[in-house]
Motif scaffolding. Structure first.
Motif, mmCIF file in Angstrom:
data_model
loop_
_atom_site.group_PDB
_atom_site.id
_atom_site.type_symbol
_atom_site.label_atom_id
_atom_site.label_comp_id
_atom_site.label_asym_id
_atom_site.label_seq_id
_atom_site.Cartn_x
_atom_site.Cartn_y
_atom_site.Cartn_z
ATOM 1 N N GLU A 1 0.834 -1.204 0.000
ATOM 2 C CA GLU A 1 0.000 0.000 0.000
ATOM 3 C C GLU A 1 0.869 1.255 0.000
ATOM 4 O O GLU A 1 0.566 2.236 -0.688
ATOM 5 C CB GLU A 1 -0.924 -0.003 1.220
ATOM 6 N N ARG A 2 1.949 1.209 0.787
ATOM 7 C CA ARG A 2 2.875 2.350 0.834
ATOM 8 C C ARG A 2 3.515 2.600 -0.517
ATOM 9 O O ARG A 2 3.626 3.742 -0.968
ATOM 10 C CB ARG A 2 3.970 2.065 1.862
ATOM 11 N N ILE A 3 3.930 1.509 -1.174
ATOM 12 C CA ILE A 3 4.569 1.634 -2.482
ATOM 13 C C ILE A 3 3.591 2.234 -3.487
ATOM 14 O O ILE A 3 3.944 3.140 -4.244
ATOM 15 C CB ILE A 3 5.118 0.272 -2.961
ATOM 16 N N ASP B 1 2.185 9.499 -5.738
ATOM 17 C CA ASP B 1 2.806 10.784 -5.385
ATOM 18 C C ASP B 1 3.936 11.127 -6.353
ATOM 19 O O ASP B 1 4.080 12.283 -6.762
ATOM 20 C CB ASP B 1 3.346 10.755 -3.958
ATOM 21 N N ALA B 2 4.738 10.128 -6.724
ATOM 22 C CA ALA B 2 5.854 10.353 -7.648
ATOM 23 C C ALA B 2 5.330 10.742 -9.034
ATOM 24 O O ALA B 2 5.936 11.571 -9.719
ATOM 25 C CB ALA B 2 6.725 9.097 -7.746
ATOM 26 N N MET B 3 4.189 10.165 -9.420
ATOM 27 C CA MET B 3 3.579 10.542 -10.708
ATOM 28 C C MET B 3 3.166 12.013 -10.679
ATOM 29 O O MET B 3 3.438 12.757 -11.614
ATOM 30 C CB MET B 3 2.345 9.682 -10.995
ATOM 31 N N ARG B 4 2.497 12.396 -9.587
ATOM 32 C CA ARG B 4 2.031 13.780 -9.456
ATOM 33 C C ARG B 4 3.210 14.760 -9.433
ATOM 34 O O ARG B 4 3.132 15.846 -9.995
ATOM 35 C CB ARG B 4 1.211 13.941 -8.178
ATOM 36 N N THR C 1 11.765 3.594 -10.205
ATOM 37 C CA THR C 1 12.200 2.652 -9.172
ATOM 38 C C THR C 1 10.997 1.967 -8.527
ATOM 39 O O THR C 1 11.007 0.753 -8.325
ATOM 40 C CB THR C 1 13.043 3.376 -8.104
ATOM 41 N N LEU C 2 9.955 2.735 -8.231
ATOM 42 C CA LEU C 2 8.760 2.147 -7.627
ATOM 43 C C LEU C 2 8.053 1.196 -8.596
ATOM 44 O O LEU C 2 7.520 0.168 -8.191
ATOM 45 C CB LEU C 2 7.815 3.247 -7.143
ATOM 46 N N ARG C 3 8.059 1.529 -9.876
ATOM 47 C CA ARG C 3 7.487 0.623 -10.879
ATOM 48 C C ARG C 3 8.287 -0.670 -10.940
ATOM 49 O O ARG C 3 7.720 -1.754 -11.081
ATOM 50 C CB ARG C 3 7.447 1.297 -12.248
#
Length: 155
Positions: free
Chosen positions: A5-7, A13-16, A25-27
């Motif tokens: 859920e955090r990821i 947030d990183a997209m925004r 990195t998250l992807r």
């Protein structure tokens, strides 16, 4: 909040924020978790991989990034080494605080006493129990040395 859920929240947030390094990195983390889920389902674990597996996967990703950074440094590609280290730092944010050597020694003592381990033949049982309890927090190479010294009486 669970790691997954955090990821996902941080990915949004990183997209925004249009933070491409963090987003990529998250992807990458999500894709690795999804691959592990698929493998788990193939083993008839319908719920996918557990939290412990996700933590060990994240540790593996950090280790891969660090090794790649060293390779790039040796090849004189400092820009790529810096990127790998930045990715490793992002992945580390999702790992719990690692255990110090004293905490590892204490955990090893507890497990050895609890299992009644007496010799090297019990090392596998001890390590399995440690991995179940402390996955993602413990350096298992240090723990293995500690278990071995405790079981051989070198401690």
């Amino acid at each position: 909040m669970h790691i997954r859920e955090r990821i996902l929240a941080d990915l949004k947030d990183a997209m925004r924020a249009k933070d491409s390094l963090r987003l990529n990195t998250l992807r990458l983390i999500q894709a690795a978790i999804k691959d592990r889920d698929i493998a788990a389902r193939a083993e008839d674990r319908c719920e996918g991989c557990g939290e412990g597996e996700v933590l060990s996967l994240l540790q593996k990703l950090v280790k891969q990034r660090e090794e790649s950074a060293e390779t790039y440094e040796k090849a004189g590609r400092l820009d790529l080494a810096e990127r790998e280290r930045a990715e490793a730092d992002i992945v580390r944010e999702y790992l719990p605080r690692p255990m110090c050597e004293k905490e590892i020694a204490k955990a090893v003592d507890e497990v050895v006493d609890e299992l009644g381990a007496t010799g090297l033949k019990d090392m596998g049982k001890c390590m399995g129990t440690l991995k179940d309890r402390y996955s993602g927090r413990m350096d298992f190479s240090k723990a293995g040395a500690e278990v071995k010294s405790r079981l051989t009486g070198a401690a």
